[in-house]
Structure formats: structure tokens, C-alpha cells
Write a protein that holds these residues in place. Structure first.
Motif, PDB file in Angstrom:
ATOM      1  N   SER A 403       0.842  -1.200   0.000  1.00  0.00           N
ATOM      2  CA  SER A 403       0.000   0.000   0.000  1.00  0.00           C
ATOM      3  C   SER A 403       0.871   1.240   0.000  1.00  0.00           C
ATOM      4  O   SER A 403       2.044   1.207   0.370  1.00  0.00           O
ATOM      5  CB  SER A 403      -0.922   0.000   1.223  1.00  0.00           C
ATOM      6  N   THR A 436      -3.334  -1.588  -2.280  1.00  0.00           N
ATOM      7  CA  THR A 436      -4.253  -0.462  -2.120  1.00  0.00           C
ATOM      8  C   THR A 436      -3.491   0.855  -1.993  1.00  0.00           C
ATOM      9  O   THR A 436      -2.299   0.882  -1.670  1.00  0.00           O
ATOM     10  CB  THR A 436      -5.151  -0.688  -0.885  1.00  0.00           C
ATOM     11  N   ARG A 437      -4.199   1.944  -2.259  1.00  0.00           N
ATOM     12  CA  ARG A 437      -3.674   3.305  -2.146  1.00  0.00           C
ATOM     13  C   ARG A 437      -2.387   3.468  -2.969  1.00  0.00           C
ATOM     14  O   ARG A 437      -1.348   3.875  -2.477  1.00  0.00           O
ATOM     15  CB  ARG A 437      -3.438   3.697  -0.686  1.00  0.00           C
ATOM     16  N   THR A 439      -0.673   5.230  -6.466  1.00  0.00           N
ATOM     17  CA  THR A 439      -0.789   6.251  -7.501  1.00  0.00           C
ATOM     18  C   THR A 439       0.260   5.993  -8.576  1.00  0.00           C
ATOM     19  O   THR A 439       1.450   5.857  -8.270  1.00  0.00           O
ATOM     20  CB  THR A 439      -0.590   7.661  -6.924  1.00  0.00           C
ATOM     21  N   SER A 460      -7.553  -2.010  -4.557  1.00  0.00           N
ATOM     22  CA  SER A 460      -8.528  -0.962  -4.242  1.00  0.00           C
ATOM     23  C   SER A 460      -7.834   0.387  -4.178  1.00  0.00           C
ATOM     24  O   SER A 460      -6.642   0.482  -3.891  1.00  0.00           O
ATOM     25  CB  SER A 460      -9.219  -1.258  -2.903  1.00  0.00           C
ATOM     26  N   ASP A 461      -8.600   1.422  -4.460  1.00  0.00           N
ATOM     27  CA  ASP A 461      -8.143   2.803  -4.315  1.00  0.00           C
ATOM     28  C   ASP A 461      -6.843   3.045  -5.071  1.00  0.00           C
ATOM     29  O   ASP A 461      -5.836   3.471  -4.521  1.00  0.00           O
ATOM     30  CB  ASP A 461      -7.989   3.148  -2.829  1.00  0.00           C
ATOM     31  N   LEU A 463      -5.037   4.992  -8.372  1.00  0.00           N
ATOM     32  CA  LEU A 463      -5.175   6.145  -9.264  1.00  0.00           C
ATOM     33  C   LEU A 463      -4.157   6.052 -10.388  1.00  0.00           C
ATOM     34  O   LEU A 463      -2.961   5.910 -10.146  1.00  0.00           O
ATOM     35  CB  LEU A 463      -4.956   7.445  -8.491  1.00  0.00           C
ATOM     36  N   ARG A 496     -12.988   1.031  -6.497  1.00  0.00           N
ATOM     37  CA  ARG A 496     -12.555   2.425  -6.362  1.00  0.00           C
ATOM     38  C   ARG A 496     -11.225   2.681  -7.073  1.00  0.00           C
ATOM     39  O   ARG A 496     -10.265   3.166  -6.498  1.00  0.00           O
ATOM     40  CB  ARG A 496     -12.467   2.823  -4.894  1.00  0.00           C
ATOM     41  N   VAL A 497     -11.218   2.378  -8.362  1.00  0.00           N
ATOM     42  CA  VAL A 497     -10.065   2.669  -9.207  1.00  0.00           C
ATOM     43  C   VAL A 497     -10.425   3.867 -10.084  1.00  0.00           C
ATOM     44  O   VAL A 497     -11.521   3.924 -10.651  1.00  0.00           O
ATOM     45  CB  VAL A 497      -9.687   1.457 -10.072  1.00  0.00           C
ATOM     46  N   LYS A 498      -9.508   4.809 -10.189  1.00  0.00           N
ATOM     47  CA  LYS A 498      -9.779   6.035 -10.939  1.00  0.00           C
ATOM     48  C   LYS A 498      -8.708   6.230 -12.006  1.00  0.00           C
ATOM     49  O   LYS A 498      -7.516   6.082 -11.742  1.00  0.00           O
ATOM     50  CB  LYS A 498      -9.804   7.238 -10.001  1.00  0.00           C
ATOM     51  N   TYR A 520     -17.165   0.436  -8.983  1.00  0.00           N
ATOM     52  CA  TYR A 520     -16.897   1.815  -8.575  1.00  0.00           C
ATOM     53  C   TYR A 520     -15.657   2.386  -9.262  1.00  0.00           C
ATOM     54  O   TYR A 520     -14.926   3.190  -8.693  1.00  0.00           O
ATOM     55  CB  TYR A 520     -16.771   1.928  -7.050  1.00  0.00           C
TER      56      TYR A 520
END
Length: 675
Positions: A403, A436-437, A439, A460-461, A463, A496-498, A520
């Protein structure tokens, strides 16, 4: 602000008084001198106020970066100051190394003389005088060794003082002011043992400042000529432990090794830096994340660099027209590492887009028998084949079950099967692994074989920002691919992937693919250009993609379809455009699942080969609201039989076969206007 005016006496009062002992001093002259004194005093006070507070301490903001000593500026990360300090201490480093070498040589002489003395004393054939002389020589050599060691220690001390100066605490922490250690400058980790330079088992300077050139500090080959993986790993491990920012500049040949970056480390690659795989790991290594060239720990920041792979496992001149077949034999070299069951990829050297994949049936002598399970469309023929292993973790960089990582400015290229990958696999029985988390920003994947960027397992999460995949005109199968890959069960999910401002260009399959158990996701201002399918949201591997949304995205020149929802649930698109695609937007069934509750709002399909908006399969409750369908090859909107409850509003114009084709049940299109 200029310096204060220096007081200069205006009048010679002593001469006046001697000449006129009974007369008072001239008032105008006295006033002029007092005014000059007052002016100078006032300017001095104002000047001091710019640098001192009323309590006598330095005024806030009165010291700038250019006023710091080179040592302090270097400790705060200034590269030019760091080089200045290194240049200053270079003679001391050389002296300490020379003294250490002399100490080692003298110690060796002492040992040899002692052995000689002992031998002389015990040997009946040697005289006592010779023994005595050897003993004396040993004593002299020991004295020399001690003197050399003392000199080495003195040089090391001088080196330490040259770096941190007398204002350093006993543990090597820089003292900034009045005995207070500078926590903001970070620890310099310059304890006495680090300056021993081999005399007492110490190591060279590990972290003079927050950013340290790993190749220079640890003698890592940065020419690419030799395998430097062991030295590079040792440097990264030591510098990370010291709290330094690890600076890599040059070309680093890491062979088949994996470089592991510890938790909380920071790596910065200089312009033009290349880290290259030059030898293939064993095939079994690809069964886990150990197959990747670089593995990041938790909270790692990696910036820059080109991650390359020039490995080819085998070559063949056998002619093959690419097609699925249970057995195709290629003539290759002998003594290669193929075994039955290996998954491989073959591709034409002159045009890597012409490729196939499959498993090895057998390998014997110079014959490689392949079960071809995937063939690129078009049945091209070639005689210049390269072969590489194909595997999920055949990758330049992996973040596995970690993470908090930031990866930016990385260029991946060469014979990688997968580009940068985030993975955390849980078996069908369950598990808690998750990445997770993370970028990933401003990264570029060039002609990677199977997937440019890949999320695998539970993530998850995440970017992705301003990332670009160039697919090499079909070399890359899938540009951005998000796939929990639940072949059995449903233990893995991605949520929650962007993606913001990302581009997929000229891949062989889809530009952006969101698969089973992905939920999401949000994609904004992304572009797919020249990929057969631009944006794909699909059911697969016993899971359904749901609640995923796209906004202001563009699919251009996508020969199959610009935007496709296949067995997906909920979500949709707003403000998206499909231009010069096969179909503009399509909803259909897949894997026994209907596309359901998908909405397309203010989307436009222009100049499609077929219909602009196409609803087919057993799709249910699809909303096409305020759409525009212009100049498409067949209908503006087509709704097939088997489709239920479609709502269509918006404007259509200049579509070759008409405004709408409707064979669905419950279709409402009363607010679809032809202009």
C-alpha cells in the motif's frame, strides 16, 4: 535595503574651543553633528530590525537558502552543494583510504615478521641472532601498523569534520543552532564507524544528504556492461535503511535478478537512466511476483527511469501462417530452457504485432512443439520468429500486496509480457491480500506484449493519472486491463479505481478493459485511439462488473466498437464521444448475464461504420438520454429483438439507414428527434 550611513564628524570643535575659549560652541554646528549621529543611529536600528527580533534571536525569514553553508544546503538536498562538499572532502577520503591500505599492509608485514620470528626461535638450524632480528622487525612492523591505523583514524576524523563540522552531535546529527539538533535536516548517519573506510569493518559514506548517488557511493557499475544486480541491491538496501533518497543515474544491467525496494524508500532516476533485464529468470519464477524485475515495498516513491528488457529466449526461421493448432513444430536452438507446459509467445521480429501464444507440447534437440491457443487475426505468415515466456509477472515492476506507493515518470519498453502491475491474489477459499492506495502517474508503456498496465487480483483505491500506452500497432493486446481473474470462486475484487487523462493508442484488443468483480471505477477525460474496442466493461470469470462510470471520454477510430458494456450492471457514461468507430456505443449480453441499468447521457456517436447506438442481446432497462447520433453508416439507434425497456431521447441526423431500428420490447423513443 542598503547599509546604514557611517557617521562622519561635521565640525572641528576642539580647534574652535582653543581659538575661542570664552565663547559657547556654535549651535548650528552642534545641531548638524548631532543630526548626523541621530541619522546614523536610526539607520543602524532599522537595519538590525531586518535580521534580529526584539529578544535578540534571528528574525523569522531573515535567512535564505543561499545563505546556508554548503554542508547544510547539501543536507537539505541541494545537488550542487552536495557536489561542492564531496569535492572538498575528496582529498580526505583519499588520505583515509591510503592510510587504511598502509595499515593493512603494515599489519600483514607484522604478521609475517612474527611468523618468521617464531620459526627462527624454534628452528634448530637458525641462530638466535636471526630470531632476535626477526622479532625486532616484527615489533617495528607492529609499530608501523599502529601508526598507520592512527593516521587512518585521524583522516577519518578529519573527513567527518569536513562533512558535518565541529557543530555535530556525538551521533552524527547536524547541529543547526545553539546546540539544538536539526531534525528537519534529517539524520546524516555519519557515525564514526562509517568513516573507518575498512579499518574497523565500516562502510563508505552511505548518506551524506537526503539524496545519494547509489552508483558512486557503492561502486555500482552504471555502464550496463556487467551484471550489477548484487551491488545495486546492496546499495538500495543500505541507503533505504539510512533514510536517504536513492539516486540512480546511468545504465544498470540487472541480469535475471529481481531488485527489491524496501518499505518507505524513495528512488529517483536521473534523466536517461535505464534499468535493463538481460537474462531470463527460470520459468518457475513467473508463478509469483518474484518474476518481476523490480518489486516495491509499502509506501515506496519511485520516480523516473526506463525499464527495459532485451531478452529473447529463442529464435526460429520456420515458416508459419498464424492459426490456432494443437501442434506446430519450430526449429530452434538446442540447450534452451523450454519444458512441457510452458506458456510462450511467438512474434515476428519485423512486425511484433504478428504474434501467437500457446503452451509447449515438447522440446527436444532443436525441435519446439507448440500448442497454439491464440492467433492474431488475419493469418499473417512469417519466418523471423522470436519466442519469450508469457506470464502475469513477466513485468518490469510489481506492487504485490502493498500500500501507499507512488510511481511516476516511468517508461517501460522491450520484451515484457506485462507492464507495471499491481497484484494481490487470494485463492477461491478466501484471503486478505490487497494492494491499495497506489498512484501511478505520467508513466508510458511502449509496445508491451500483453498488457500495458495491469491490475490483477484484489486491488482498491488505485489512481492512474496521465498515463499513456502505445500499443505498437497491435503488439500490445490490452492497453489498460483491470481483471480480478477469478477463474473459480469470487475471492478477488477491484474497487474504487480512478483513471484521469489516460490514453490508449493502437493496441490489438481493447484500450481500457474493466472485468469481473470490478466496481466503482471512474474514468474521466480518457482517450482510446486506434484500438479495436475503445472502452470495455464486461462480465467474465464468474463475476460481473458493476457501478462503473465514464465521463468525457473519447473513442476514436475503434474498428469494432467505441464503448461496450457486455453483461455489465449499473453505471454508464456521460459526455462521451465515439468518432469513426465500428459501433459507437453498444450494450449486450455476455456469459449468461444481461447488460442492465446502463445509462448513456449526453453522449454522441459520429460517423460510425454501423449504428451509432446499438442495444442487443437480452439487455434490460438501458437509457439513452439526450444523445446525438450523426452521420452513422446504418441507423442512428438500433434496438434488437430480446431487448426490454429501452428509453431513447435526443437528436439524430444523416444516418444512412434511418433514425431508429426497433425490434425490442417496451422501447420508448417518442423524444428522439430527427434534425
Amino acid at each position: 535595503m542598503s547599509y546604514p550611513t557611517k557617521y562622519t564628524r561635521q565640525y572641528d570643535f576642539s580647534s574652535y574651543q582653543n581659538t575661542n575659549p570664552n565663547r559657547p560652541l556654535p549651535a548650528t554646528k552642534v545641531n548638524a553633528d548631532l543630526n548626523a549621529v541621530a541619522q546614523s543611529t536610526s539607520e543602524i536600528v532599522d537595519f538590525l530590525k531586518t535580521s534580529l527580533r526584539a529578544d535578540g534571536m534571528l528574525a523569522n525569514g531573515s535567512v535564505g537558502f543561499d545563505q546556508l553553508s554548503a554542508v547544510l544546503a547539501a543536507s537539505l538536498g541541494d545537488a550542487s552543494a552536495l557536489q561542492e562538499v564531496l569535492d572538498q572532502i575528496a582529498p580526505d577520503v583519499a588520505a583515509a583510504e591510503a592510510a587504511a591500505t598502509n595499515a593493512a599492509a603494515s599489519a600483514t608485514d607484522a604478521s609475517n615478521s612474527s611468523i618468521s620470528a617464531s620459526s627462527s626461535a624454534t628452528s634448530a638450524g637458525n641462530s638466535a641472532t636471526a630470531a632476535s632480528g626477526s622479532a625486532s622487525a616484527a615489533a617495528i612492523s607492529e609499530t608501523n601498523a599502529a601508526a598507520s591505523a592512527t593516521a587512518a583514524a585521524a583522516s577519518a576524523t578529519a573527513l567527518g569534520n569536513a562533512i558535518v563540522g565541529p557543530g555535530a552531535s556525538a551521533d552524527g546529527e547536524l547541529v543547526l543552532y545553539n546546540g539544538v539538533t536539526g531534525k528537519s535536516a534529517k539524520r546524516l548517519a555519519l557515525g564514526a564507524s562509517q568513516f573507518a573506510l575498512g579499518v574497523s569493518g565500516g562502510s563508505p559514506i552511505a548518506s551524506l544528504a537526503p539524496m545519494v548517488d547509489a552508483a558512486s557511493a557503492y561502486s555500482v557499475d552504471k555502464t550496463g556492461a556487467t551484471d550489477c544486480s548484487s551491488a545495486l541491491q546492496a546499495a538500495i538496501t543500505a541507503l533505504a535503511a539510512a533514510g536517504a533518497i536513492i539516486y540512480l543515474a546511468g545504465t544498470f544491467n540487472v541480469g535475471s535478478a529481481q531488485i527489491t525496494v524496501p518499505d518507505n524508500a524513495s528512488v529517483v532516476c536521473g534523466r536517461g537512466t535505464i534499468i535493463r533485464r538481460t537474462a531470463e529468470p527460470t520459468y518457475s519464477s513467473y508463478s509469483s511476483s518474484a518474476g518481476a524485475m523490480i518489486s516495491l515495498g509499502n509506501n515506496v516513491h519511485w520516480s523516473g527511469g526506463k525499464l527495459d528488457n532485451n531478452v529473447v529466449v529463442a529464435q526460429s526461421a520456420t515458416s508459419f501462417t498464424i492459426a490456432v493448432t494443437s501442434s506446430k513444430v519450430f526449429n530452434v536452438g538446442s540447450g534452451l530452457s523450454f519444458t512441457a507446459g510452458n506458456f510462450i509467445r511467438g512474434y515476428s521480429r519485423s512486425n511484433p504485432a504478428n504474434h501467437f501464444e500457446g503452451t509447449v507440447n515438447s522440446y527436444s534437440g532443436t525441435s519446439l512443439d507448440v500448442n497454439v491457443t491464440f492467433a492474431v487475426p488475419g493469418s499473417p505468415t512469417a519466418t523471423d520468429w522470436n519466442f519469450n515466456f508469457g506470464a502475469i509477472w513477466h513485468s518490469p515492476m510489481v506492487m504485490q500486496n502493498v500500500s501507499g506507493c507512488l510511481v511516476e515518470g516511468v517508461w517501460t519498453t522491450g520484451n515484457w509480457y506485462v507492464g507495471i502491475i499491481c497484484s494481490a491474489w487470494n485463492p477461491s477459499t478466501g484471503g486478505s491480500a490487497v494492494t491499495t492506495r497506489i498512484t501511478i502517474k505520467d508513466c508510458y508503456a511502449q509496445s508491451i506484449q500483453n498488457r500495458g498496465f495491469y491490475l490483477y487480483g484484489t486491488c482498491s483505491d488505485i489512481l492512474f493519472e496521465n498515463c499513456y500506452v502505445y500499443g505498437g500497432n497491435g503488439t500490445t493486446d490490452y492497453c489498460f486491463n483491470f481483471n480480478p481473474a477469478n477463474a473459480t470462486g469470487s475471492a478477488n475484487v477491484q474497487i474504487r479505481v480512478k483513471l484521469i487523462g489516460c490514453t490508449a493508442a493502437f493496441g490489438g484488443g481493447h484500450g481500457f478493459g474493466i472485468g469481473d468483480n470490478c466496481s466503482y471505477f471512474t474514468l474521466g477525460n480518457c482517450t482510446a485511439n486506434g484500438t479495436p474496442t475503445g472502452f470495455l466493461i464486461q462480465q467474465g470469470n464468474n463475476g460481473v462488473a458493476s457501478y462503473n462510470r465514464l465521463s468525457n471520454c473519447i473513442a476514436h477510430n475503434c474498428s469494432n466498437v467505441g464503448f461496450l458494456w457486455a453483461g455489465a450492471l449499473y453505471g454508464g457514461a456521460s459526455g462521451c464521444s465515439a468518432i469513426l468507430c465500428g459501433y459507437g456505443f453498444e450494450c449486450t449480453s455476455q456469459g449468461g448475464h444481461a447488460a442492465q441499468y446502463i445509462s448513456m447521457t449526453e453522449c454522441e456517436a459520429v460517423s460510425s461504420t454501423f449504428s451509432g447506438f446499438y442495444v442487443t442481446g437480452s439487455s434490460i432497462d438501458i437509457s439513452l438520454q439526450d444523445i446525438k447520433a450523426l452521420s452513422n453508416g446504418t441507423f442512428g439507434v438500433a434496438v434488437d429483438a430480446g431487448v426490454t425497456n429501452t428509453i431513447v431521447t435526443g437528436r439524430v441526423a444523416n444516418n444512412s439507414s434511418g433514425t431508429i431500428f426497433n425490434s425490442g420490447t417496451g422501447t420508448v423513443s417518442t423524444n428522439l428527434v430527427t434534425v
